[in-house]
Structures are given as structure tokens and as C-alpha cells.
Design an enzyme around this catalytic site. Structure first.
Site, mmCIF file in Angstrom:
data_model
loop_
_atom_site.group_PDB
_atom_site.id
_atom_site.type_symbol
_atom_site.label_atom_id
_atom_site.label_comp_id
_atom_site.label_asym_id
_atom_site.label_seq_id
_atom_site.Cartn_x
_atom_site.Cartn_y
_atom_site.Cartn_z
ATOM 1 C CG ASN A 215 -6.830 -1.359 1.490
ATOM 2 O OD1 ASN A 215 -5.838 -1.113 1.038
ATOM 3 N ND2 ASN A 215 -6.311 -1.582 2.495
ATOM 4 C CG HIS B 177 -3.415 4.089 2.288
ATOM 5 N ND1 HIS B 177 -3.502 2.775 0.889
ATOM 6 C CD2 HIS B 177 -3.425 2.202 2.919
ATOM 7 C CE1 HIS B 177 -4.115 1.722 0.974
ATOM 8 N NE2 HIS B 177 -4.133 0.719 2.793
ATOM 9 C CB CYS C 55 -0.999 -0.371 1.482
ATOM 10 S SG CYS C 55 -1.985 -1.481 1.408
HETATM 11 O O1 UT7 Z 1 -3.948 -1.437 3.983
HETATM 12 C C1 UT7 Z 1 -2.788 -2.553 4.612
HETATM 13 C C2 UT7 Z 1 -2.909 -1.592 5.552
HETATM 14 N N1 UT7 Z 1 -4.082 -2.193 5.944
HETATM 15 C C3 UT7 Z 1 -4.646 -1.294 7.129
HETATM 16 O O2 UT7 Z 1 -4.946 -0.531 7.279
HETATM 17 C C4 UT7 Z 1 -5.441 -2.485 7.925
HETATM 18 C C5 UT7 Z 1 -5.919 -1.657 9.721
HETATM 19 N N2 UT7 Z 1 -6.563 -2.306 10.216
HETATM 20 C C6 UT7 Z 1 -8.237 -2.229 9.952
HETATM 21 O O3 UT7 Z 1 -8.751 -1.506 9.448
HETATM 22 C C7 UT7 Z 1 -9.328 -3.070 11.204
HETATM 23 O O4 UT7 Z 1 -8.316 -3.676 12.065
HETATM 24 C C8 UT7 Z 1 -10.238 -4.259 10.380
HETATM 25 C C9 UT7 Z 1 -11.400 -3.584 10.149
HETATM 26 C C10 UT7 Z 1 -9.721 -4.582 9.648
HETATM 27 C C11 UT7 Z 1 -10.820 -4.820 11.728
HETATM 28 O O5 UT7 Z 1 -11.252 -3.639 12.616
HETATM 29 P P1 UT7 Z 1 -11.336 -3.964 14.150
HETATM 30 O O6 UT7 Z 1 -11.746 -2.834 14.932
HETATM 31 O O7 UT7 Z 1 -10.193 -3.603 14.617
HETATM 32 O O8 UT7 Z 1 -11.316 -5.010 14.646
HETATM 33 P P2 UT7 Z 1 -10.963 -6.879 15.156
HETATM 34 O O9 UT7 Z 1 -10.516 -7.440 14.037
HETATM 35 O O10 UT7 Z 1 -10.305 -6.671 16.150
HETATM 36 O O11 UT7 Z 1 -12.233 -6.858 15.418
HETATM 37 C C12 UT7 Z 1 -12.712 -6.831 15.962
HETATM 38 C C13 UT7 Z 1 -15.094 -8.016 16.238
HETATM 39 C C14 UT7 Z 1 -14.014 -9.227 17.228
HETATM 40 O O12 UT7 Z 1 -14.930 -9.788 17.631
HETATM 41 P P3 UT7 Z 1 -14.769 -9.727 19.094
HETATM 42 O O13 UT7 Z 1 -13.499 -11.450 18.800
HETATM 43 O O14 UT7 Z 1 -14.292 -8.957 20.307
HETATM 44 O O15 UT7 Z 1 -15.717 -10.732 19.462
HETATM 45 C C15 UT7 Z 1 -14.382 -10.109 15.811
HETATM 46 O O16 UT7 Z 1 -14.423 -11.350 15.504
HETATM 47 O O17 UT7 Z 1 -15.265 -7.982 15.226
HETATM 48 C C16 UT7 Z 1 -15.338 -9.354 15.521
HETATM 49 N N3 UT7 Z 1 -15.266 -9.032 13.051
HETATM 50 C C17 UT7 Z 1 -16.268 -8.877 12.651
HETATM 51 N N4 UT7 Z 1 -17.472 -8.962 13.338
HETATM 52 C C18 UT7 Z 1 -18.562 -8.135 12.231
HETATM 53 C C19 UT7 Z 1 -14.240 -9.144 12.535
HETATM 54 N N5 UT7 Z 1 -14.527 -9.148 11.049
HETATM 55 C C20 UT7 Z 1 -15.499 -8.621 10.942
HETATM 56 C C21 UT7 Z 1 -16.761 -8.378 10.059
HETATM 57 N N6 UT7 Z 1 -17.931 -8.005 10.630
HETATM 58 N N7 UT7 Z 1 -16.463 -8.189 9.158
#
Ligand code: UT7
Length: 334
Positions: A290, A259, A122
Site C-alpha cells: 500500500n 486505492h 491515500c
Molecule cells: O491505506 C490507508 C487505508 N488503510 C486500509 O485501508 C487498511 C484497511 N485494513 C486492513 O487492510 C486490515 O484491517 C488489516 C490487513 C490491516 C488487518 O487485517 P484484519 O483482518 O482486519 O485483522 P485484525 O486487525 O482484525 O486482526 C485479526 C487477528 C488478530 O488476532 P486475534 O485478536 O483475532 O487473536 C491480530 O492480532 O490477526 C492478528 N494479526 C496478525 N496475525 C498475523 C494482526 N496482524 C497480524 C499479522 N500476522 N501481521
């Protein structure tokens, strides 16, 4: 002692034109949630994404980058025969060799450019801006000192639909820029680097592993939370440093275009940099998802063509992603 000649080029470089192409298949959050266990609201609240563009089978990294490059050369008023170097930033070209840049040279009718690909995920477009500027100033960009750079991705082929933490994020498209000599400074010093200890945070599997996936393609894996924390803890500082190295104050910026990874990261960057309200912030992620190396140039081209970025204005662009790599600089809008 023998003294060798060395090359020198233009004193300054700048962007002369931009172009972009978005995959033509629009996939809304509602449609996405028929494929993964999630809700449209969760996706929009966590990332800002409402829909993403995916490429069709006929839209390839080559076809999308060629379309973006033609449009950028058109805006710059530059014929293919004058391009001295082509740099493609991508993680989606499926051949180790030749480079996508070589195919692109043939497709565009550029007769003899230096041509190579880079893999900086990215951050790839901002890495390419740094390389193009260096080539032009060093005199390595052909007779006219013109470099064509393009970020292109077709990530929809490499998402693991069973991984609800990453499947909804990515989009497909290409964004290009022609960079050439300038009488005034048009690209500030680049702040770039990488974080080796987090090299495995975002990865694409190797091709042998990919062959046993349902799709036949290697999958992207990402520890999103770690990337998110790094972006807030460190990329914020790199962005501030880019402004400092350009010798300007945050309030002198017209545009901020990070980005397009997550609107919440963009919000944090805006807060950290104390950007005043009149700075236009790129938020293309809502419609594009993204698109990795292509996200910044696609969004930049849109802002220019919609009149939200006008000639002579300054934009801070900063990319960050797998590696973990980052790169940012201030560019003057063509
Ligand atoms: O371009 C390359 C660089 N990439 C990035 O910059 C990505 C940066 N990261 C992000 O944008 C975020 O971390 C994400 C959008 C990918 C994920 O968001 P988050 O707030 O960090 O979620 P998380 O992975 O910490 O998960 C939080 C909760 C989890 O449930 P529990 O364990 O708290 O019960 C996941 O299982 O959200 C759950 N979860 C979802 N729920 C509904 C993960 N994916 C989903 C989903 N729908 N699609």
C-alpha cells in the site's frame, strides 16, 4: 461600481500522460516475516500482498517524484517550462516548509509554476485530480493550462516494526500525471469528502513524539479494522455515486482502479458496484504493498504501459484513507 475581471479556462480537462517510480528494494513476505511475528500466508490471504517496494536511503520523496514526473511529462510531450502548477500529494515530506512541490519545480526546471503540497493521505492523488481539473477550468493553470500532479510516499521510514498489524502493509514510490485542457470531457465530477468522527483512525505521530523512536521518525498508527469496515460500509457508496455523477452505467467502465489498500476491500467494491467481468481491475498491491497517495497513479501508469489500459478508455479511480478522506472520479485514459 467597479467590475473585476475574472478568469476562465478550458471547458474540459483530461490526463495527458502518466509516469511512476517504485522504490528499488523489494521486500518479500518471507523477508518481512523475519522482522515481524507473522506468516507470508497470513499477509497474502488478509491483504493480497506478496511483496512490497521500499526505497533505499538514496531514494527520497524528491528523487522518486522527479523520476515519475519526468516520465509523465515525456508521455504527455510537455516541456517543464510549460507547467503552470505543481501539486504534490504526500504525507512523507519531512519539512513543513517549503513544500516538496517547490523543490520539485527546481529539480525539474519548471521556471515559475504555482507550487504546493496537499495532505490527504491515500486519497491525495484523487484530491489532486479534482484540484488540477478545477484550476484548468478556472484558468489558474498558467498560459498552457498544464498541471503536474504527483502522489509520493516513503512510508517505510515511518513504520513501527514492533506493530505487526501495520508494519507489513506499506510501500514506497511515486506516481505522476500531467493534466491539461481537452476538447472533450476527460475527468468526471469528483465525489469527495471526509469523516471527521474517525479523524484518529490512521495517524502519523508528531515529530516530537517521533524523535524518541528508535528510527528518529514518527510512526504510523492505524486501526485497520475500523478502516476496513468504513471502506465496505461507505466507500462503496461513494464509488457508486462517482459512476452516477459521470452519467454512465457500471458496465460502460473499462477499468476500475481503487486505492491499493487491501485486495479484500477491492473485491468488496467490485461486488458492490456489480462490475462485469470485462472491467479490468487494478491489483498492483500484490507487488507494491500500500503506497498511499502514490498507489493509484503507480498502478495506472503500469496498466497504461503494459497495454491493459488504452487511450480513450474510462477508469474509475477512488482513494480513501487517513482523515478519513475519500475522493473518486472517472478519468479518460491518455
Ligand atoms: O491505506 C490507508 C487505508 N488503510 C486500509 O485501508 C487498511 C484497511 N485494513 C486492513 O487492510 C486490515 O484491517 C488489516 C490487513 C490491516 C488487518 O487485517 P484484519 O483482518 O482486519 O485483522 P485484525 O486487525 O482484525 O486482526 C485479526 C487477528 C488478530 O488476532 P486475534 O485478536 O483475532 O487473536 C491480530 O492480532 O490477526 C492478528 N494479526 C496478525 N496475525 C498475523 C494482526 N496482524 C497480524 C499479522 N500476522 N501481521
Amino acid at each position: 461600481m467597479t467590475t473585476l475581471a475574472t478568469s476562465t479556462g478550458a471547458r474540459y480537462a483530461r490526463i495527458l500522460g502518466t509516469g511512476s517510480y517504485r522504490g528499488s528494494r523489494v521486500v518479500t513476505n518471507e523477508q518481512m516475516c523475519t522482522m515481524i511475528d507473522s506468516t507470508p500466508e497470513w499477509i497474502e490471504q488478509r491483504t493480497g500482498i506478496k511483496e512490497r517496494h521500499w526505497a533505499t536511503e538514496d531514494e527520497t520523496p524528491l528523487s522518486m517524484s522527479a523520476a515519475a514526473c519526468r516520465s509523465a511529462m515525456d508521455m504527455a510531450g510537455v516541456e517543464p517550462g510549460r507547467i503552470g502548477a505543481i501539486i504534490v500529494a504526500s504525507v512523507s515530506h519531512h519539512r513543513p516548509s517549503p513544500a516538496l512541490a517547490d523543490y520539485l519545480a527546481r529539480e525539474l526546471g519548471c521556471p515559475d509554476p504555482a507550487a504546493f503540497d496537499i495532505s490527504a493521505a491515500c486519497a491525495g492523488f484523487c484530491y489532486s485530480v479534482a484540484l488540477a481539473e478545477s484550476l484548468i477550468r478556472a484558468g489558474h493553470a498558467g498560459d498552457d493550462g498544464l498541471v503536474l500532479i504527483v502522489g509520493v510516499e516513503k512510508l517505510s521510514e515511518m513504520i513501527n516494526i514492533a506493530d505487526r498489524g501495520t508494519a507489513f502493509i506499506f510501500g514506497d514510490g511515486a506516481g505522476a500525471a500531467v493534466i491539461g485542457p481537452s476538447r472533450t470531457p476527460g475527468i468526471s465530477p469528483t465525489v469527495w469528502g471526509s469523516k471527521p468522527e474517525n479523524v484518529e483512525t490512521i495517524q502519523i505521530e508528531n515529530w516530537l513524539a517521533g524523535a524518541s523512536n528508535d528510527t528518529g521518525y514518527p510512526f504510523i498508527t492505524m486501526d485497520g479494522r475500523t478502516v476496513f469496515k468504513w471502506a465496505l460500509a461507505e466507500v462503496t457508496g461513494h464509488a457508486a455515486r462517482a459512476i452516477e455523477l459521470a452519467g454512465i452505467r457500471p458496465e460502460e467502465l473499462d477499468i476500475f482502479l481503487p486505492h491499493q489498500a487491501n485486495d479484500r476491500i477491492t473485491d468488496a467494491l467490485v461486488r458492490h458496484l456489480h462490475l462485469p467481468e470485462n472491467v479490468a481491475v487494478g491489483r498492483d498491491i500484490a507487488e507494491m504493498g500500500n503506497a498511499s497517495a502514490s498507489s493509484i497513479p503507480i498502478a495506472l501508469d503500469r496498466m497504461i504501459r503494459e497495454g491493459r489500459a488504452t487511450s480513450g478508455q474510462t477508469a474509475l479511480i477512488i482513494g480513501y484513507g487517513a482523515g478519513l478522506t475519500y475522493a473518486g472520479q472517472i478519468v479518460v485514459i491518455p
